[in-house]
Design a protein around this motif. Structure first.
Motif, PDB file in Angstrom:
ATOM      1  N   TRP A  95     -13.861 -22.659 -20.145  1.00 41.29           N
ATOM      2  CA  TRP A  95     -13.493 -21.826 -21.274  1.00 41.29           C
ATOM      3  C   TRP A  95     -12.529 -20.758 -20.761  1.00 41.29           C
ATOM      4  O   TRP A  95     -12.676 -20.235 -19.658  1.00 41.29           O
ATOM      5  CB  TRP A  95     -14.734 -21.177 -21.903  1.00 41.29           C
ATOM      6  CG  TRP A  95     -15.336 -20.092 -21.079  1.00 41.29           C
ATOM      7  CD1 TRP A  95     -15.213 -18.746 -21.268  1.00 41.29           C
ATOM      8  CD2 TRP A  95     -16.123 -20.247 -19.882  1.00 41.29           C
ATOM      9  NE1 TRP A  95     -15.870 -18.048 -20.285  1.00 41.29           N
ATOM     10  CE2 TRP A  95     -16.443 -18.944 -19.429  1.00 41.29           C
ATOM     11  CE3 TRP A  95     -16.587 -21.348 -19.161  1.00 41.29           C
ATOM     12  CZ2 TRP A  95     -17.205 -18.729 -18.282  1.00 41.29           C
ATOM     13  CZ3 TRP A  95     -17.340 -21.124 -18.020  1.00 41.29           C
ATOM     14  CH2 TRP A  95     -17.648 -19.836 -17.597  1.00 41.29           C
ATOM     15  N   ASP A  96     -11.527 -20.453 -21.548  1.00 39.95           N
ATOM     16  CA  ASP A  96     -10.581 -19.382 -21.195  1.00 39.95           C
ATOM     17  C   ASP A  96     -10.137 -19.453 -19.735  1.00 39.95           C
ATOM     18  O   ASP A  96     -10.120 -18.446 -19.017  1.00 39.95           O
ATOM     19  CB  ASP A  96     -11.217 -18.006 -21.459  1.00 39.95           C
ATOM     20  CG  ASP A  96     -11.515 -17.779 -22.925  1.00 39.95           C
ATOM     21  OD1 ASP A  96     -10.919 -18.464 -23.766  1.00 39.95           O
ATOM     22  OD2 ASP A  96     -12.366 -16.918 -23.219  1.00 39.95           O
ATOM     23  N   ASN A 110     -23.031 -20.288 -24.752  1.00 41.62           N
ATOM     24  CA  ASN A 110     -21.717 -20.356 -25.388  1.00 41.62           C
ATOM     25  C   ASN A 110     -21.798 -19.812 -26.804  1.00 41.62           C
ATOM     26  O   ASN A 110     -22.866 -19.432 -27.283  1.00 41.62           O
ATOM     27  CB  ASN A 110     -21.115 -21.770 -25.333  1.00 41.62           C
ATOM     28  CG  ASN A 110     -21.887 -22.767 -26.162  1.00 41.62           C
ATOM     29  OD1 ASN A 110     -22.320 -22.487 -27.265  1.00 41.62           O
ATOM     30  ND2 ASN A 110     -22.066 -23.978 -25.621  1.00 41.62           N
ATOM     31  N   SER A 113     -17.910 -19.135 -31.871  1.00 42.91           N
ATOM     32  CA  SER A 113     -16.660 -18.424 -32.170  1.00 42.91           C
ATOM     33  C   SER A 113     -15.618 -18.588 -31.078  1.00 42.91           C
ATOM     34  O   SER A 113     -14.506 -18.054 -31.196  1.00 42.91           O
ATOM     35  CB  SER A 113     -16.945 -16.920 -32.362  1.00 42.91           C
ATOM     36  OG  SER A 113     -17.896 -16.711 -33.375  1.00 42.91           O
ATOM     37  N   ARG A 114     -15.951 -19.305 -30.013  1.00 40.28           N
ATOM     38  CA  ARG A 114     -15.043 -19.508 -28.877  1.00 40.28           C
ATOM     39  C   ARG A 114     -14.806 -20.994 -28.674  1.00 40.28           C
ATOM     40  O   ARG A 114     -15.677 -21.829 -28.925  1.00 40.28           O
ATOM     41  CB  ARG A 114     -15.677 -18.928 -27.604  1.00 40.28           C
ATOM     42  CG  ARG A 114     -16.050 -17.457 -27.681  1.00 40.28           C
ATOM     43  CD  ARG A 114     -14.916 -16.566 -27.270  1.00 40.28           C
ATOM     44  NE  ARG A 114     -14.614 -16.692 -25.857  1.00 40.28           N
ATOM     45  CZ  ARG A 114     -15.233 -15.996 -24.904  1.00 40.28           C
ATOM     46  NH1 ARG A 114     -16.212 -15.154 -25.209  1.00 40.28           N
ATOM     47  NH2 ARG A 114     -14.886 -16.129 -23.638  1.00 40.28           N
ATOM     48  N   SER A 115     -13.632 -21.338 -28.194  1.00 37.25           N
ATOM     49  CA  SER A 115     -13.375 -22.723 -27.815  1.00 37.25           C
ATOM     50  C   SER A 115     -13.900 -22.952 -26.401  1.00 37.25           C
ATOM     51  O   SER A 115     -13.921 -22.039 -25.572  1.00 37.25           O
ATOM     52  CB  SER A 115     -11.882 -23.033 -27.890  1.00 37.25           C
ATOM     53  OG  SER A 115     -11.155 -22.181 -27.042  1.00 37.25           O
ATOM     54  N   TYR A 116     -14.357 -24.177 -26.148  1.00 34.84           N
ATOM     55  CA  TYR A 116     -14.911 -24.504 -24.841  1.00 34.84           C
ATOM     56  C   TYR A 116     -14.980 -26.008 -24.680  1.00 34.84           C
ATOM     57  O   TYR A 116     -14.810 -26.773 -25.648  1.00 34.84           O
ATOM     58  CB  TYR A 116     -16.310 -23.894 -24.666  1.00 34.84           C
ATOM     59  CG  TYR A 116     -17.302 -24.295 -25.734  1.00 34.84           C
ATOM     60  CD1 TYR A 116     -17.958 -25.527 -25.708  1.00 34.84           C
ATOM     61  CD2 TYR A 116     -17.595 -23.430 -26.798  1.00 34.84           C
ATOM     62  CE1 TYR A 116     -18.857 -25.890 -26.695  1.00 34.84           C
ATOM     63  CE2 TYR A 116     -18.494 -23.785 -27.783  1.00 34.84           C
ATOM     64  CZ  TYR A 116     -19.129 -25.017 -27.727  1.00 34.84           C
ATOM     65  OH  TYR A 116     -20.012 -25.384 -28.717  1.00 34.84           O
ATOM     66  N   ASP A 145     -20.545 -10.819 -26.189  1.00 33.79           N
ATOM     67  CA  ASP A 145     -19.624 -11.940 -25.968  1.00 33.79           C
ATOM     68  C   ASP A 145     -19.260 -12.110 -24.501  1.00 33.79           C
ATOM     69  O   ASP A 145     -18.871 -13.206 -24.077  1.00 33.79           O
ATOM     70  CB  ASP A 145     -18.347 -11.744 -26.792  1.00 33.79           C
ATOM     71  CG  ASP A 145     -18.542 -12.056 -28.260  1.00 33.79           C
ATOM     72  OD1 ASP A 145     -19.578 -12.673 -28.597  1.00 33.79           O
ATOM     73  OD2 ASP A 145     -17.676 -11.689 -29.072  1.00 33.79           O
TER      74      ASP A 145
END
Length: 331
Positions: A95-96, A110, A113-116, A145
């Motif tokens: 992620w990121d 996880n 609200s986040r891409s992973y 977060d």
């Protein structure tokens, strides 16, 4: 019993299994793009246990890649945190531009609200998943977060409290009543908040009530580990947790318990289990009692009869434990 549903791909035609699993996981957490080298004949098993707004889901499934893409986040975000306690297998996540790997007893965090991307090893994995609304993690959103993606050990500290609770809970949900679901959800939310705070070194940000409930859970775990010590006392328990004896009493009173009653009931519960275990049939009753902190057999027999209505010798002799448990007379 708690509201629980079971999903098995083996109940479906071979060609429908992977798509059904994709849909199931999407409804459990959030829409995901899944892929697997086993997709042609996919094996997965999931139990879904609802605890108010919190959902716990033990599952075993074949190798898999989960992708939560930016497009999927934009299309649908239920604003949930997900935690996975890895019980068997191996997994990793990216992620990121960051990455992490996980082994048995690690906890992965996880956010919908986040891409992973999460990927498992070539062998099937077994997890206990937790879905919890962001609003139930009692820390500021931006701070909470920052825990996403960080590996948490379930082998010690606050992580162990969460992993032990989840493992014990999913092993026997039949002992809980529907009206207890929301309370159990609160326990999970408190433990998750404590895990987040531990990861972020943000204990001071936790609400006082969460601090207190988490401390009670930690103390209860300590007591269960030391039940065999007949010298276990409130003073010893308080000292081990750097609090006064009066503070210890207040914590348990707020939970509707006394320290002594909790210790006694836990000892008797474990002794009852051993007396009903065929593998321990030859162990003398006094040895079972001593094993769980009752050095004087007469004290054990009296306490056992008071709680369960029959002496330990009768339970072992008649095998009454099975009938009594089914009838609801033994707790």
């Amino acid at each position: 019993m708690l509201h629980e549903s079971v999903f098995r791909t083996m109940d479906l035609p071979t060609e429908d299994r992977f798509e059904a699993w994709t849909q199931r996981v999407g409804r459990t957490h959030a829409p995901l793009d899944l892929s697997s080298d086993r997709a042609a004949d996919y094996h997965a098993h999931q139990r879904l246990i609802e605890l108010g707004d919190v959902v716990v889901w033990p599952a075993t499934f074949d190798s898999l890649v989960f992708r939560r893409t930016p497009k999927l986040v934009r299309q649908s975000d239920p604003e949930m945190y997900h935690l996975s306690l890895l019980l068997q297998g191996e997994a990793g996540a990216t992620w990121d531009k960051q990455e992490a790997t996980y082994r048995n007893s690690d906890i992965h965090i996880n956010s919908s609200s986040r891409s992973y991307e999460i990927f498992t090893g070539s062998n099937p994995v077994t997890i206990v998943g937790v879905e919890i609304p962001r609003a139930l993690v009692a820390l500021p959103d931006r701070r909470a977060d920052q825990a996403v993606g960080r590996p948490v050990s379930g082998r010690g500290g606050v992580g162990a409290l969460l992993s032990q609770f989840l493992a014990q809970f999913v092993s026997d949900t039949g002992t809980y009543q529907p009206q207890e679901a929301s309370l159990l959800g609160t326990v999970v939310a408190d433990l998750v908040t404590a895990v987040f705070a531990h990861v972020l070194d943000a204990d001071l940000l936790m609400p006082p009530e969460t601090h207190s409930r988490t401390l009670v859970l930690r103390i209860k775990a300590f007591i269960r580990r030391h039940l065999g010590d007949p010298e276990l006392t409130p003073d010893q328990i308080a000292a081990a947790h750097h609090i006064s004896r009066s503070h210890l009493y207040r914590l348990f009173q707020a939970d509707g318990l006394s320290v002594g009653a909790y210790i006694r009931e836990q000892r008797l519960k474990n002794a009852r289990r051993d007396l009903a275990d065929p593998a321990l049939r030859t162990m003398p009753i006094h040895a079972v009692a001593a094993r769980w902190g009752f050095p004087r057999p007469a004290d054990f027999t009296r306490a056992f009869r008071t709680l369960y209505g029959i002496p330990p010798s009768e339970l072992r002799r008649t095998g009454a434990v099975g009938d009594a448990v089914r009838a609801g007379t033994l707790r």
